[in-house]
Design a protein around this motif. Structure first.
Motif, mmCIF file in Angstrom:
data_model
loop_
_atom_site.group_PDB
_atom_site.id
_atom_site.type_symbol
_atom_site.label_atom_id
_atom_site.label_comp_id
_atom_site.label_asym_id
_atom_site.label_seq_id
_atom_site.Cartn_x
_atom_site.Cartn_y
_atom_site.Cartn_z
ATOM 1 N N LEU A 29 -56.850 -19.223 -0.600
ATOM 2 C CA LEU A 29 -55.663 -19.666 0.143
ATOM 3 C C LEU A 29 -55.885 -21.017 0.812
ATOM 4 C CD1 LEU A 29 -54.460 -16.307 1.700
ATOM 5 C CD2 LEU A 29 -53.247 -17.697 0.018
ATOM 6 N N ALA A 30 -57.079 -21.216 1.341
ATOM 7 C CA ALA A 30 -57.376 -22.481 2.012
ATOM 8 C C ALA A 30 -57.350 -23.661 1.043
ATOM 9 C CB ALA A 30 -58.738 -22.405 2.695
ATOM 10 N N ASN A 31 -57.628 -23.401 -0.225
ATOM 11 C CA ASN A 31 -57.678 -24.471 -1.224
ATOM 12 C C ASN A 31 -56.496 -24.465 -2.184
ATOM 13 O OD1 ASN A 31 -60.333 -25.885 -0.808
ATOM 14 N ND2 ASN A 31 -61.008 -23.751 -0.869
ATOM 15 N N ALA A 32 -55.422 -23.798 -1.810
ATOM 16 C CA ALA A 32 -54.261 -23.661 -2.694
ATOM 17 C C ALA A 32 -53.602 -24.996 -3.034
ATOM 18 C CB ALA A 32 -53.235 -22.716 -2.076
ATOM 19 N N GLN A 33 -53.857 -26.027 -2.261
ATOM 20 C CA GLN A 33 -53.269 -27.342 -2.527
ATOM 21 C C GLN A 33 -54.336 -28.417 -2.736
ATOM 22 O OE1 GLN A 33 -49.926 -27.971 -2.950
ATOM 23 N NE2 GLN A 33 -49.760 -25.749 -2.838
ATOM 24 N N SER A 34 -55.583 -28.007 -2.963
ATOM 25 C CA SER A 34 -56.691 -28.960 -3.107
ATOM 26 C C SER A 34 -56.750 -29.513 -4.532
ATOM 27 C CB SER A 34 -58.023 -28.282 -2.770
ATOM 28 O OG SER A 34 -58.036 -27.850 -1.440
ATOM 29 N N THR A 35 -56.275 -30.732 -4.680
ATOM 30 C CA THR A 35 -56.302 -31.396 -5.983
ATOM 31 C C THR A 35 -57.615 -32.149 -6.130
ATOM 32 O OG1 THR A 35 -55.244 -33.370 -5.106
ATOM 33 C CG2 THR A 35 -53.795 -31.663 -6.000
ATOM 34 N N GLY A 36 -57.824 -32.701 -7.318
ATOM 35 C CA GLY A 36 -59.001 -33.525 -7.548
ATOM 36 C C GLY A 36 -58.913 -34.827 -6.767
ATOM 37 N N THR A 37 -59.997 -35.582 -6.780
ATOM 38 C CA THR A 37 -60.024 -36.844 -6.018
ATOM 39 C C THR A 37 -59.891 -38.069 -6.906
ATOM 40 O OG1 THR A 37 -62.443 -36.820 -6.120
ATOM 41 C CG2 THR A 37 -61.402 -35.863 -4.156
ATOM 42 N N ASP A 42 -60.312 -32.281 -12.209
ATOM 43 C CA ASP A 42 -59.895 -30.900 -12.011
ATOM 44 C C ASP A 42 -59.784 -30.568 -10.529
ATOM 45 O OD1 ASP A 42 -59.725 -30.362 -14.695
ATOM 46 O OD2 ASP A 42 -61.691 -29.399 -14.830
ATOM 47 N N PRO A 43 -58.774 -29.775 -10.169
ATOM 48 C CA PRO A 43 -58.625 -29.336 -8.782
ATOM 49 C C PRO A 43 -59.495 -28.105 -8.518
ATOM 50 C CG PRO A 43 -56.815 -28.503 -10.076
ATOM 51 C CD PRO A 43 -57.659 -29.330 -10.998
ATOM 52 N N PRO A 77 -51.716 -25.584 -13.406
ATOM 53 C CA PRO A 77 -50.350 -26.106 -13.520
ATOM 54 C C PRO A 77 -50.357 -27.598 -13.189
ATOM 55 C CG PRO A 77 -50.598 -24.810 -11.512
ATOM 56 C CD PRO A 77 -51.884 -24.697 -12.258
ATOM 57 N N VAL A 78 -49.398 -28.318 -13.718
ATOM 58 C CA VAL A 78 -49.306 -29.757 -13.418
ATOM 59 C C VAL A 78 -47.986 -30.044 -12.708
ATOM 60 C CG1 VAL A 78 -50.831 -30.529 -15.260
ATOM 61 C CG2 VAL A 78 -48.421 -30.239 -15.745
ATOM 62 N N GLU A 79 -48.046 -30.996 -11.816
ATOM 63 C CA GLU A 79 -46.846 -31.430 -11.082
ATOM 64 C C GLU A 79 -46.751 -32.945 -11.165
ATOM 65 O OE1 GLU A 79 -46.724 -30.101 -7.040
ATOM 66 O OE2 GLU A 79 -46.856 -27.980 -7.584
ATOM 67 N N TYR A 80 -45.521 -33.407 -11.152
ATOM 68 C CA TYR A 80 -45.288 -34.844 -11.184
ATOM 69 C C TYR A 80 -45.376 -35.381 -9.761
ATOM 70 C CZ TYR A 80 -43.114 -39.330 -12.234
ATOM 71 O OH TYR A 80 -42.859 -40.663 -12.366
ATOM 72 N N GLN A 81 -46.443 -36.112 -9.480
ATOM 73 C CA GLN A 81 -46.673 -36.733 -8.170
ATOM 74 C C GLN A 81 -47.304 -38.107 -8.400
ATOM 75 O OE1 GLN A 81 -49.173 -34.205 -5.751
ATOM 76 N NE2 GLN A 81 -47.748 -32.495 -5.810
ATOM 77 N N PRO A 82 -46.507 -39.089 -8.739
ATOM 78 C CA PRO A 82 -47.070 -40.396 -9.113
ATOM 79 C C PRO A 82 -47.851 -41.092 -7.988
ATOM 80 C CG PRO A 82 -44.673 -40.493 -8.991
ATOM 81 C CD PRO A 82 -45.055 -39.065 -8.815
ATOM 82 N N GLY A 83 -47.610 -40.761 -6.734
ATOM 83 C CA GLY A 83 -48.326 -41.406 -5.642
ATOM 84 C C GLY A 83 -49.650 -40.754 -5.288
ATOM 85 N N ASN A 84 -49.950 -39.632 -5.890
ATOM 86 C CA ASN A 84 -51.182 -38.905 -5.585
ATOM 87 C C ASN A 84 -52.378 -39.609 -6.210
ATOM 88 O OD1 ASN A 84 -53.330 -36.898 -5.605
ATOM 89 N ND2 ASN A 84 -51.745 -35.380 -5.172
ATOM 90 N N GLY A 91 -48.495 -39.996 -14.082
ATOM 91 C CA GLY A 91 -48.057 -39.528 -12.776
ATOM 92 C C GLY A 91 -48.196 -38.031 -12.549
ATOM 93 N N TYR A 92 -48.839 -37.333 -13.470
ATOM 94 C CA TYR A 92 -49.010 -35.883 -13.333
ATOM 95 C C TYR A 92 -50.349 -35.545 -12.693
ATOM 96 C CZ TYR A 92 -44.852 -35.189 -16.131
ATOM 97 O OH TYR A 92 -43.559 -35.194 -16.593
ATOM 98 N N VAL A 93 -50.302 -34.532 -11.839
ATOM 99 C CA VAL A 93 -51.495 -34.091 -11.115
ATOM 100 C C VAL A 93 -51.768 -32.631 -11.478
ATOM 101 C CG1 VAL A 93 -52.495 -33.683 -8.820
ATOM 102 C CG2 VAL A 93 -50.976 -35.637 -9.193
ATOM 103 N N LYS A 94 -53.024 -32.333 -11.778
ATOM 104 C CA LYS A 94 -53.413 -30.937 -11.990
ATOM 105 C C LYS A 94 -53.498 -30.263 -10.629
ATOM 106 C CE LYS A 94 -56.380 -31.744 -16.001
ATOM 107 N NZ LYS A 94 -57.793 -31.656 -16.462
ATOM 108 N N MET A 95 -52.813 -29.126 -10.510
ATOM 109 C CA MET A 95 -52.811 -28.366 -9.259
ATOM 110 C C MET A 95 -53.738 -27.155 -9.404
ATOM 111 S SD MET A 95 -50.869 -30.215 -7.435
ATOM 112 C CE MET A 95 -50.601 -29.206 -6.000
ATOM 113 N N PRO A 96 -54.241 -26.630 -8.300
ATOM 114 C CA PRO A 96 -55.097 -25.443 -8.371
ATOM 115 C C PRO A 96 -54.357 -24.263 -9.011
ATOM 116 C CG PRO A 96 -55.202 -26.424 -6.200
ATOM 117 C CD PRO A 96 -54.103 -27.128 -6.929
ATOM 118 N N ASN A 97 -55.109 -23.400 -9.668
ATOM 119 C CA ASN A 97 -54.509 -22.230 -10.320
ATOM 120 C C ASN A 97 -54.442 -21.052 -9.348
ATOM 121 O OD1 ASN A 97 -57.269 -21.821 -10.268
ATOM 122 N ND2 ASN A 97 -57.417 -21.074 -12.351
ATOM 123 N N VAL A 98 -54.078 -21.333 -8.115
ATOM 124 C CA VAL A 98 -53.976 -20.325 -7.059
ATOM 125 C C VAL A 98 -52.512 -19.965 -6.859
ATOM 126 C CG1 VAL A 98 -54.365 -19.843 -4.620
ATOM 127 C CG2 VAL A 98 -56.031 -21.199 -5.895
#
Length: 138
Positions: A29-37, A42-43, A77-84, A91-98
């Protein structure tokens, strides 16, 4: 080993296992939004826990132990976040599989199981105390 001591040992193993399960769920839960750097990195990958039942030779009962803590191999899952900062060139970011809902349900189940084992320990302790009181009064 008497039945009450065996009960305490079995319930204590359940407490330990559920405590570890709660730790793993909390980490997810703590890492549910932790993307790669870095772009395309990989997140956080969800952790899973599995248990094993072991026969306790002294008590004759089955205790539970943590068998393994592994990583969930499901796709990210991937989300479109071009500023990340982790966004790829499109512009796609890999999101955690949580899955937060799944983790919350798992947390609720682990918490209830922990509380049930705790109640067993309290009842066994009360029975031991009552037995000692009866022996003193004779």
């Amino acid at each position: 080993m008497d039945a009450l001591t065996a009960t305490l040992k079995i319930a204590a193993s359940g407490l330990g296992a559920q405590s570890e399960r709660l730790r793993v769920v909390s980490e997810n839960l703590a890492n549910a939004q932790s993307t790669g750097t870095a772009p395309g990195s990989d997140p956080y990958r969800r952790k899973t826990i599995s248990f094993i039942s072991e026969l306790d030779g002294t008590s004759g009962g089955s205790t539970v132990e943590v068998n393994s803590i592994d990583r969930d191999p499901s796709d990210f899952p991937v989300e479109y976040q071009p500023g990340n900062e982790a966004a790829d060139d499109k512009g796609y970011v890999k999101m955690p599989n949580v899955n937060v809902l799944l983790e919350m349900a798992d947390m609720t189940e682990a918490n209830r199981s922990y509380e049930a084992n705790l109640q067993v320990i309290k009842q066994a302790r009360d029975l031991i105390s009552m037995t000692i009181d009866l022996m003193r009064n004779q």
